[in-house]
Write a protein that holds these residues in place. Structure first.
Motif, PDB file in Angstrom:
ATOM      1  N   CYS B 255     -32.004  14.343 -39.979  1.00 49.38           N
ATOM      2  CA  CYS B 255     -33.127  13.974 -40.858  1.00 49.38           C
ATOM      3  C   CYS B 255     -34.363  14.837 -40.580  1.00 49.38           C
ATOM      4  N   PRO B 256     -34.852  15.547 -41.587  1.00 47.23           N
ATOM      5  CA  PRO B 256     -36.020  16.404 -41.380  1.00 47.23           C
ATOM      6  C   PRO B 256     -37.291  15.586 -41.115  1.00 47.23           C
ATOM      7  N   ALA B 257     -37.392  14.414 -41.743  1.00 46.52           N
ATOM      8  CA  ALA B 257     -38.596  13.601 -41.555  1.00 46.52           C
ATOM      9  C   ALA B 257     -38.657  13.099 -40.109  1.00 46.52           C
ATOM     10  N   CYS B 319     -39.229   9.851 -46.902  1.00 42.75           N
ATOM     11  CA  CYS B 319     -37.932  10.472 -47.210  1.00 42.75           C
ATOM     12  C   CYS B 319     -38.077  11.564 -48.263  1.00 42.75           C
ATOM     13  N   THR B 321     -35.435  12.706 -49.815  1.00 39.95           N
ATOM     14  CA  THR B 321     -34.195  12.559 -50.590  1.00 39.95           C
ATOM     15  C   THR B 321     -33.284  13.773 -50.441  1.00 39.95           C
ATOM     16  N   ILE B 339     -32.862   3.862 -50.489  1.00 40.74           N
ATOM     17  CA  ILE B 339     -34.284   4.201 -50.464  1.00 40.74           C
ATOM     18  C   ILE B 339     -34.854   4.230 -51.878  1.00 40.74           C
TER      19      ILE B 339
HETATM   20  S1  SF4 Z   1     -32.504  11.886 -47.332  1.00 37.40           S
HETATM   21 FE1  SF4 Z   1     -34.317  10.999 -46.377  1.00 37.40          FE
HETATM   22  S2  SF4 Z   1     -33.531   9.762 -44.703  1.00 37.40           S
HETATM   23 FE2  SF4 Z   1     -31.887  11.115 -45.325  1.00 37.40          FE
HETATM   24  S3  SF4 Z   1     -32.070  12.881 -43.991  1.00 37.40           S
HETATM   25 FE3  SF4 Z   1     -33.221  13.385 -45.837  1.00 37.40          FE
HETATM   26  S4  SF4 Z   1     -35.336  12.727 -45.373  1.00 37.40           S
HETATM   27 FE4  SF4 Z   1     -33.996  11.771 -43.834  1.00 37.40          FE
END
Ligand code: SF4
Ligand code: SF4
Lengths: 254, 633
Positions: B255-257, B319, B321, B339
């Protein structure tokens, strides 16, 4: 003591988006509606004019319904609005409309017709019993706090610090109600005339590239400023000469 | 001396009863969710989905793939043999021999689990998961001893010991589902595979390639609840899916976030949804928390609003997405769908969209552009290129849809390069020009389905008055929504991304490319909406190869590429973290020694170019190709 239930009305108009001209809820009126909803759960939201689709936006911004007071084209909204809001404690509106004349005089004329005080440029409103305390916008970051006894007309400033929320579910739940037609007078003769705006051509000036000394000399000399006179050749060649000039002086970028 | 055997038989049936009871208890929680199609026959799909699709993901980590094969394979075989030999009271020594084999395999697997958990990766959850190697080993050991040693030889004490080990192991296996223990994943996982909300994900390979199942479902705008407010608003098979999570943390690592220190961790998010369906507080969560949010402060229940008690709004809006979590999840859980469901409620029913989101949505409704521009200026970038603007009644082969990038001075360079290439290849094309309106894609990612559908209906109506063969776009977000999401709203078009289209032209020889003059090391950044959403990772690489570029790949690339941070409206909601996602991505690029990052999306271009300080140059594939056109000075 605060009276148990203040009667509050918010007057809303149809605005227009400055980029596209699309009709929308006037931003300033949205602030007025939002301020009204913060003061009382029940607010009469009134619009004098046609039941325009843009009014649905006010439902999204929290109006349970918008009451549309029919108004023949070109008629003055003052009389029907004044008749409708007589007996209200507080009448809120935006300071100036986004479309139409946008003269910003309606709050004043309405207050006069109803014999009420009017406060404009309101940023924040607090109710204190039968008075309202208002933080007013003044230029250069200044603010002024004034009090007014109710009933009163208060016009919101476009910079009022509010964050109205656009809620689709509330748009879906709300309704436009049409009120019976009231007698309306024609708009008072306007002292203004309208004419189409004309865009004045702007002169393209090449950037000054000479050094300071040469510039000063140029100011006292009367010799020609350079350039060329193109008399010969076809129209296309002349156009080419102009294009070259514009390009070498970087007045156009292609 | 059959008393021990009979005891095992009794235990076996008790265990079966406990498993059935526990499953029914858990199923009650799932069934509180909203309706979704249901068909028992779906259970038949499980073996294939498990062996092909789940294995495909798990095999990326060969150690755990082997481990799981041994443990789960051994356990299933052992339990089947116990069912046969003891459950049906056959008590055959031959079957016991087979049981020895199965139990030994399982014991070996348990050892590998134990090894793995001695120095666990930070993405793994501790807590009850740490006891798993021991309880699994106890189960295997118990079976081994039971099948190996003739009961006549056993002393009472030893027999009791074996029974105790068996009991402990069996309890772990069969009580998990009812009590929410680690082994819940076995039952929930099997059912989740069978009743997966996106059955298309398991289509045969060829079909899946043509259309990866990544489109969001349209929302019925007349539905009583818009999106998901409380856990029971999820469809029941989504709730079931949450329960399948094994807390492996592969999503967290991708996950980048999370990497940027924003308050989001997809693993914790799924576990919070589990809390929502079963009720309780997150104090006992044994994995990494949301960065910046301490554990124990959130709790929920099936009928309670998820935001803000169970989930902080900042988590929801962090997120991008990017679907990296979905791509990595061995249990095929759909994080992004959940989400978006939550966002839909927040936006449509509460208007609670942070940052510049509301402004952008207002712009879309009023100007059909995200930035509030005059839509008539959308084609100004092409005004001096002699490009045809399509008109009703005139037919054209390729219709170029520019997207919001048309207003961005930087991206206009890429668009102009694309036009140059199309002209060089003598493609019959036209732009949509001022007729174009935004696809509404960003509105949809932010949960504003109403504005998305309004935009879509408008664009579909415009397109249906025009005569064209195919749609071409340089924006993967436009590409994705037109290709995958418009069909559900009645817009059926052939849509191509510019890299795919150009790759076709180049391989057929219609587009004559020379060699690039670039001498810098070049790497390619995959846009999420082209790669993961549409499976297109090869075309841009083929094009770059064609002009003589030898790509140096980043560690995270292709379907497993890392997001630039620009998806899902994240730049608008702008939730702060400890770093910015594009900085991380540029660091990835730097690690390859690249002096140039090739991109294929206006969003990526803007995000990566926004990185301050010395960094590799960011150039669209189209620009690189245009500079390498054959026969130019
Ligand atoms: S879709 Fe959202 S929760 Fe899933 S890895 Fe990407 S940023 Fe993270
Ligand atoms: S959601 Fe999937 S990837 Fe994430 S922890 Fe759970 S099983 Fe692992």
């Amino acid at each position: 003591m605060m009276p148990p239930q203040l009667k509050i009305a918010a007057l809303v108009s149809v605005g227009r988006n400055p980029a596209s001209g699309a009709p929308r809820a006037a931003r300033n009126d949205v602030l007025a509606l939002d301020a009204a909803l913060a003061l009382a759960p029940e607010v009469s939201v009134l619009h004098a004019g046609d039941a325009a689709p843009a009014l649905y936006d006010y439902l999204a911004y929290g109006a349970a319904n918008v009451e549309v007071l029919p108004l023949p084209a070109g008629a003055d909204a003052l009389a029907p609005l004044a008749a409708r809001v007589a007996g209200y404690d507080l009448i809120l509106c935006g300071q100036r409309a986004e479309a139409g004349q946008g003269s910003g005089t309606l709050p004043y004329r309405l207050a006069k017709a109803l014999n009420m005080p009017v406060v404009s440029a309101a940023l924040e409103i607090t109710l204190l019993g039968d008075e309202a305390e208002i933080v007013q916008f003044l230029p250069k970051g200044q603010r002024r706090v004034v009090r007014v006894s109710l009933p009163a007309v208060i016009a919101l400033h476009p910079l009022a610090p509010r964050a109205p929320r656009y809620v689709y579910a509330s748009l879906r739940a709300g309704r436009l109600l049409s009120a019976p037609a009231l007698v309306a007078a024609p708009l008072p003769a306007s002292p203004w005339q309208s004419e189409p705006a004309v865009k004045k051509p702007q002169r393209l000036k090449p950037l000054e590239t000479r050094q300071g000394h040469a510039r000063l000399l140029g100011a006292i000399a009367t010799e020609s400023k350079g350039g060329a006179l193109v008399r010969e050749g076809s129209a296309a060649e002349k156009a080419r000469a102009i294009l070259d000039y514009l390009r070498t002086n970087r007045l156009i970028e292609f | 001396m059959h008393s021990l055997d009979h005891l095992v038989t009794l235990f076996f049936w008790l265990a079966v009863a406990a498993l059935a009871f526990g499953t029914m208890r858990r199923a009650r929680l799932w069934r509180a969710g909203a309706a979704a199609p249901f068909n028992w026959a779906q259970l038949l799909t499980v073996p294939r989905r498990y062996l092909v699709d789940v294995h495909h993901v798990v095999a990326r980590d060969p150690y755990i793939a082997r481990t799981h094969m041994l443990v789960a394979g051994g356990a299933v075989a052992a339990m089947a043999l116990v069912a046969l030999n003891y459950g049906l009271m056959l008590y055959r020594p031959l079957l016991n021999g087979a049981l020895v084999l199965a139990a030994a395999v399982m014991l070996g697997g348990s050892y590998l689990v134990w090894q793995r958990r001695r120095a666990p990766l930070p993405r793994l959850s501790a807590g009850p998961w740490n006891r798993l190697p021991y309880t699994l080993a106890a189960f295997a050991f118990g079976l081994l001893a039971l099948a190996l040693l003739p009961s006549a030889l056993l002393s009472g004490f030893f027999a009791a010991l074996i029974m105790l080990a068996l009991l402990a192991g069996t309890a772990e296996l069969v009580l998990g589902i009812g009590t929410g223990g680690p082994m819940k994943h076995a039952v929930a996982g099997v059912l989740h595979l069978a009743f997966h909300p996106r059955a298309e994900r398991f289509a045969p390979r060829a079909e899946r390639f043509a259309m990866r199942s990544t489109a969001l479902r349209p929302l019925d705008l007349a539905a009583p609840v818009l999106g998901v407010e409380k856990p029971t608003d999820f469809r029941w098979n989504q709730l079931l899916g949450f329960d399948a999570c094994v807390q492996c943390g592969k999503c967290e690592a991708a996950c980048p976030a999370f990497a940027a220190g924003q308050p989001l961790n997809p693993k914790k998010f799924i576990q919070d949804m589990v809390l929502g369906l079963s009720g309780g507080s997150d104090a006992a969560f044994a994995g990494s928390p949301y960065p910046g949010i301490t554990l124990g402060g959130h709790s929920g229940g099936p009928e309670e609003p998820i935001l803000p008690a169970l989930l902080a709004p900042e988590t929801l809006w962090s997120c991008t997405t990017c679907r990296a979590c979905v791509e990595e999840c061995p249990m095929q859980i759909e994080h992004v769908d959940a989400i978006i469901d939550l966002r839909r409620f927040q936006t449509l029913a509460r208007g609670a969209l942070p940052g510049k989101g509301p402004e952008m949505l207002g712009n879309l409704r009023e100007t059909a552009t995200q930035g509030g521009y005059d839509n008539a200026a959308r084609y100004h970038w092409a005004v001096d290129l002699n490009v045809r603007q399509i008109r009703p009644g005139e037919s054209v082969d390729v219709l170029l849809v520019a997207g919001e990038g048309a207003f961005d001075m930087r991206y206009q360079r890429s668009l102009r390069a694309l036009v140059k290439l199309l002209q060089a290849a003598s493609v019959d094309f036209a732009i949509l020009g001022a007729l174009e309106v935004d696809t509404g894609d960003t509105a949809r990612r932010l949960g504003d389905e109403a504005t998305f559908q309004a935009q879509a209906v408008r664009l579909i109506a415009t397109l249906s008055t025009l005569t064209f063969g195919r749609i071409l776009t340089a924006d993967p977000h436009v590409f994705h929504s037109l290709k995958n999401e418009y069909p559900a709203l009645g817009g059926h078009f052939t849509v191509l991304h510019h890299t795919v289209f150009l790759a076709g032209l180049a391989s057929s020889g219609q587009l004559k490319l020379g060699a690039t003059s670039e001498t810098r090391t070049i790497t390619y950044h995959d846009p999420c909406y082209l790669g993961r959403y549409n499976g297109e990772t090869e075309a841009p690489r083929a094009l770059l190869r064609q002009i003589g570029v030898r790509l140096t790949e980043m560690e995270r690339s292709g379907l497993r590429g890392r997001c630039c941070g620009g998806g899902g409206g994240a730049p608008l909601t702008d939730i702060p973290g400890t770093q910015r996602i594009p900085d991380i991505r540029i660091a990835d690029a730097r690690a390859t020694g690249a002096g140039l990052v090739a991109v294929a999306c206006p969003g990526c271009t803007a995000m990566l170019e926004g990185v301050v300080g010395p960094r590799p140059e960011v150039i669209d594939v189209a620009e690189l190709l245009a500079a390498a056109l054959e026969g130019q000075a």
